[in-house]
Design a protein around this motif. Structure first.
Motif, PDB file in Angstrom:
ATOM      1  N   LEU A 191      -4.599   4.703   6.847  1.00 16.92           N
ATOM      2  CA  LEU A 191      -5.705   3.773   7.038  1.00 16.92           C
ATOM      3  C   LEU A 191      -5.784   3.320   8.496  1.00 16.92           C
ATOM      4  O   LEU A 191      -4.783   3.305   9.214  1.00 16.92           O
ATOM      5  CB  LEU A 191      -5.513   2.530   6.163  1.00 16.92           C
ATOM      6  CG  LEU A 191      -5.592   2.723   4.652  1.00 16.92           C
ATOM      7  CD1 LEU A 191      -4.898   1.580   3.936  1.00 16.92           C
ATOM      8  CD2 LEU A 191      -7.046   2.828   4.218  1.00 16.92           C
ATOM      9  N   ALA A 231      -1.605   0.341   8.438  1.00 17.65           N
ATOM     10  CA  ALA A 231      -2.728   0.575   9.348  1.00 17.65           C
ATOM     11  C   ALA A 231      -2.210   1.426  10.503  1.00 17.65           C
ATOM     12  O   ALA A 231      -2.119   0.986  11.645  1.00 17.65           O
ATOM     13  CB  ALA A 231      -3.311  -0.742   9.852  1.00 17.65           C
ATOM     14  N   THR A 255     -10.810  -2.344   2.323  1.00 20.47           N
ATOM     15  CA  THR A 255     -10.123  -2.304   1.026  1.00 20.47           C
ATOM     16  C   THR A 255      -9.820  -3.712   0.534  1.00 20.47           C
ATOM     17  O   THR A 255      -9.980  -4.022  -0.654  1.00 20.47           O
ATOM     18  CB  THR A 255      -8.830  -1.484   1.133  1.00 20.47           C
ATOM     19  OG1 THR A 255      -9.138  -0.149   1.542  1.00 20.47           O
ATOM     20  CG2 THR A 255      -8.100  -1.433  -0.202  1.00 20.47           C
ATOM     21  N   ALA A 304      -8.384  -0.791   6.135  1.00 22.60           N
ATOM     22  CA  ALA A 304      -7.548  -1.750   5.407  1.00 22.60           C
ATOM     23  C   ALA A 304      -8.339  -3.010   5.097  1.00 22.60           C
ATOM     24  O   ALA A 304      -8.270  -3.553   3.981  1.00 22.60           O
ATOM     25  CB  ALA A 304      -6.307  -2.090   6.228  1.00 22.60           C
ATOM     26  N   SER A 357       0.800  -1.224   0.000  1.00 18.63           N
ATOM     27  CA  SER A 357       0.000   0.000   0.000  1.00 18.63           C
ATOM     28  C   SER A 357       0.831   1.270   0.000  1.00 18.63           C
ATOM     29  O   SER A 357       0.338   2.329  -0.409  1.00 18.63           O
ATOM     30  CB  SER A 357      -0.924   0.022   1.226  1.00 18.63           C
ATOM     31  OG  SER A 357      -0.162   0.151   2.414  1.00 18.63           O
ATOM     32  N   CYS A 366      -0.503  -4.058   3.839  1.00 13.92           N
ATOM     33  CA  CYS A 366      -1.239  -2.788   3.920  1.00 13.92           C
ATOM     34  C   CYS A 366      -0.978  -2.062   5.227  1.00 13.92           C
ATOM     35  O   CYS A 366      -1.022  -2.655   6.307  1.00 13.92           O
ATOM     36  CB  CYS A 366      -2.733  -3.070   3.767  1.00 13.92           C
ATOM     37  SG  CYS A 366      -3.728  -1.562   3.639  1.00 13.92           S
ATOM     38  N   LEU A 389      -1.049  -6.621   7.879  1.00 14.94           N
ATOM     39  CA  LEU A 389      -1.066  -5.228   8.320  1.00 14.94           C
ATOM     40  C   LEU A 389       0.320  -4.794   8.775  1.00 14.94           C
ATOM     41  O   LEU A 389       1.041  -5.545   9.434  1.00 14.94           O
ATOM     42  CB  LEU A 389      -2.059  -5.061   9.463  1.00 14.94           C
ATOM     43  CG  LEU A 389      -3.509  -5.438   9.137  1.00 14.94           C
ATOM     44  CD1 LEU A 389      -4.346  -5.467  10.407  1.00 14.94           C
ATOM     45  CD2 LEU A 389      -4.105  -4.477   8.122  1.00 14.94           C
TER      46      LEU A 389
END
Length: 279
Positions: free
Chosen positions: A207, A192, A215, A212, A169, A190, A226
């Motif tokens: 996010l 977070a 998404t 997350a 991300s 991703c 994460l």
């Protein structure tokens, strides 16, 4: 494709982990191992050497030019240029936003006309234009973060057993482009950095675990990992936020762990090994 988490702390290094840095490795169809590095934030250059020799890096891909994602590239410049043992690997392909050469010169207070192209082979990201390094094809997707030219990176790996996809991300809030970058990804790495109920008034930056997860659902990602949690985040809270909306496999990254992108049923395994032994 193997993902090694070199650093995963958000915004600045924590006491137990550097800032963002992720090593991807995989063999091509001829059996040659390739290694690309996604981001090199504060503290990651030293940590990266626990996993590989620096002269085995085939390319570096930067998501954006905030220090917790790129500042240690400045140290790598020194390692390449001044190593008295000599550097025989040649310049390293370096992909990033258009201001990257200026940023690196400013780190070292070098004059504007100075170039680091003897150490790095500079490439500027063009939105949605893929680049290929060995078995890796990387496509930058513009995302929603307050800095010039922030990108999520979609990595497609074509190895002996077929194609695998990892999406990273970078730093971003929820946006349509991030969903497209993560479309049908085997692994969605991703950020977070925020938590529900704590930074609700801050949008267009980061996010939460919930966003997350939402998404990942919208993208149809097969596994959610994460990362980029600052020291004040609770990993359990962020993971629970994501799990509340995403019913696939979800966990928080652990530094010095290796993840097999192709095997979503397997948990992470220890990755700390002598330099050069990542594969």
């Amino acid at each position: 494709m193997l993902l090694t988490v070199v650093g995963n702390t958000g915004s600045f290094p924590g006491p137990d982990a550097p800032a963002s840095c992720y090593l991807l490795s995989g063999e091509d169809t001829d059996g040659r191992t390739w290694r690309i590095v996604l981001d090199m934030g504060n503290g990651t250059l030293g940590a990266l050497q626990r996993h590989i020799q620096l002269d085995t890096i085939d390319a570096i891909m930067l998501s954006h030019l905030h220090p917790d994602h790129c500042v240690d590239v400045g140290g790598l410049h020194v390692a390449i240029k001044w190593d008295p043992r000599s550097w025989t690997a040649g310049s390293i392909p370096l992909f990033g936003p258009s201001q990257l050469p200026t940023y690196l010169n400013q780190l070292h207070l070098l004059p504007p006309e100075h170039s680091m192209d003897t150490e790095f082979e500079f490439h500027v990201w063009q939105p949605l234009c893929a680049v290929t390094v060995g078995p890796f094809t990387v496509t930058p997707f513009p995302v929603n973060h307050p800095c010039p030219e922030p990108y999520a990176l979609r990595v497609e790996y074509r190895g002996p057993s077929g194609t695998e996809v990892l999406t990273y991300s970078g730093d971003t809030d929820a946006c349509d482009e991030l969903v497209e970058a993560a479309r049908d990804a085997d692994l969605f790495l991703c950020e977070a950095a925020y938590q529900e109920g704590r930074e609700d008034g801050l949008r267009g930056i980061h996010l939460t675990g919930r966003r997350a997860g939402e998404t990942a659902v919208a993208a149809g990602a097969r596994r959610l990992l994460l990362t980029h949690l600052p020291v004040w985040n609770s990993p359990e809270t962020v993971e629970a936020e994501a799990a509340a909306v995403y019913d696939g496999s979800v966990e928080v990254t652990r530094v010095n762990r290796r993840y097999d992108v192709a095997r979503p049923t397997e948990r992470s395994v220890d990755a700390l090994a002598p330099a050069g032994a990542d594969d």
